[in-house]
Enzyme design. Structure first.
Site, mmCIF file in Angstrom:
data_model
loop_
_atom_site.group_PDB
_atom_site.id
_atom_site.type_symbol
_atom_site.label_atom_id
_atom_site.label_comp_id
_atom_site.label_asym_id
_atom_site.label_seq_id
_atom_site.Cartn_x
_atom_site.Cartn_y
_atom_site.Cartn_z
ATOM 1 C CE LYS A 50 -3.820 -2.463 2.127
ATOM 2 N NZ LYS A 50 -4.520 -2.882 3.333
ATOM 3 C CD GLN A 72 -3.287 -4.657 6.419
ATOM 4 O OE1 GLN A 72 -3.205 -3.647 5.741
ATOM 5 N NE2 GLN A 72 -3.951 -5.731 6.012
ATOM 6 C CG ASP A 117 -9.123 -0.193 4.823
ATOM 7 O OD1 ASP A 117 -8.948 -0.431 3.610
ATOM 8 O OD2 ASP A 117 -8.335 -0.558 5.721
#
Ligand code: NAD
Length: 296
Positions: free
Chosen positions: A52, A96, A119
């Site tokens: 990412k 994460q 997200d």
């Protein structure tokens, strides 16, 4: 048979974003900034976050990687999120997953400012998505929509079957495919762990579009695929393999070799949905930079 190549589709999305960031820089403006929080040092999470951050760099975004060891307390994580929420130069925040067992994932997700929730996991953003309002779509289902768009896969009036009902993939995917937008308007059946195997086989056999997000390597075999179906394999599992350089191989949820002989289009694993997830995340970060939905 068409390979739904994530490298090609994500490159197109990233090229657009790079152009936007170059224009911002040329105008003397700052570029969007993604902050990624990584807890612990699990190999898979390290790889995902590194990828990412690398994609941010390649596409002209700013990024920060904030690391904690796996002993970090919930309150330490919450205070870091609070600090990032208040920092006006941070546009997107991602944590994460999975987090260590002693930390409540839901509490962490809900602490992220919904305006920075790139997200797309915050309940407020999920609510907007369910109602068909403009929002941050969870990055993986968003990536799948971008893939369908890039390859011009028609969805309207098709029977889409989604296997898996997680909050981050299967459930939002099923809602998005049934919603009113160009990559929606499908009629959708959602299967999960309590769908009896015999029923699952019958349902999957009727799928014009099949999205599988289960996490069981090669769970879906060719004998239950409708000829000409479009297959989106979200699964990523590391399967130990001593003959591989890294000691493992990445497997999807679909038996690629056999299924690709029956399907009209299929995503490879790796090189399919994973790359599109990053494209979705970057698009959400640009969106966060451009404006806020919620006002304090
Ligand atoms: P999860 O474990 O949260 O959910 C798995 C789902 O599969 C559950 O809803 C469960 O009901 C369903 N399931 C389990 N056994 C089943 C069975 N026998 N029949 C039918 N359904 C069954 O997983 P997740 O987070 O949704 O991830 C799924 C897979 O996708 C994993 O391999 C994960 O690594 C991968 N993933 C990939 C990306 C990407 O970017 N490509 C992103 C997220 C997750």
């Amino acid at each position: 048979m068409l390979i739904l190549d994530g490298k090609i589709a994500s490159a197109a999305v990233k090229a657009e974003l790079l152009k936007e960031n170059q224009s911002l820089k040329a105008a003397g403006k700052r570029t969007p900034h993604l902050a990624a929080i990584l807890v612990g040092n699990s190999g898979a999470s390290e790889t995902y976050v590194a990828s990412k951050v690398k994609n941010c760099e390649e596409t002209g975004f700013d990024s920060s990687l904030i690391r904690f060891d796996d002993q970090v307390t919930e309150s330490e994580l919450l205070s870091k999120i609070k600090e990032l929420n208040l920092n006006p130069t941070i546009d997107g925040i991602l944590v994460q997953l999975p987090l260590p067992k002693h930390i409540d994932d839901e509490k962490i997700i809900e602490a992220i400012d919904p305006n920075k929730d790139v997200d797309g996991f915050h309940p407020m953003n999920i609510g907007r998505m369910v109602q068909g309002l403009d929002t941050f779509i969870p990055a993986t289902p968003y990536g799948v929509l971008l893939m369908l768009e890039y390859f011009n896969i028609p969805t309207k009036g098709k029977h889409a079957v989604v296997v898996g009902r997680s909050n981050i993939v299967g459930r939002p995917m099923s809602i998005l495919l049934s919603s009113e937008h160009p990559q929606g308007n499908a009629h959708v059946t959602l299967c999960h762990r309590h769908t009896p195997k015999a029923a699952l086989d019958l349902i999957v056999k009727q799928a014009d579009i099949l999205v599988v997000a289960v996490g069981i390597p090669e769970f879906i075999k060719a004998d239950i695929i409708k000829p000409g179906a479009v297959i989106i394999d979200v699964g990523i599992t590391r399967v130990p393999d001593e003959t591989a350089k890294k000691g493992f191989r990445i497997k999807g949820d679909v038996t690629y070799e056999e299924v690709s002989k029956v399907a009209s289009a299929i995503t490879p694993v790796p090189g399919g949905v994973g790359l599109m997830t990053i494209a979705g995340l970057l698009k959400n970060t640009m969106k966060a930079y451009k404006g806020h939905y919620y006002h304090n």
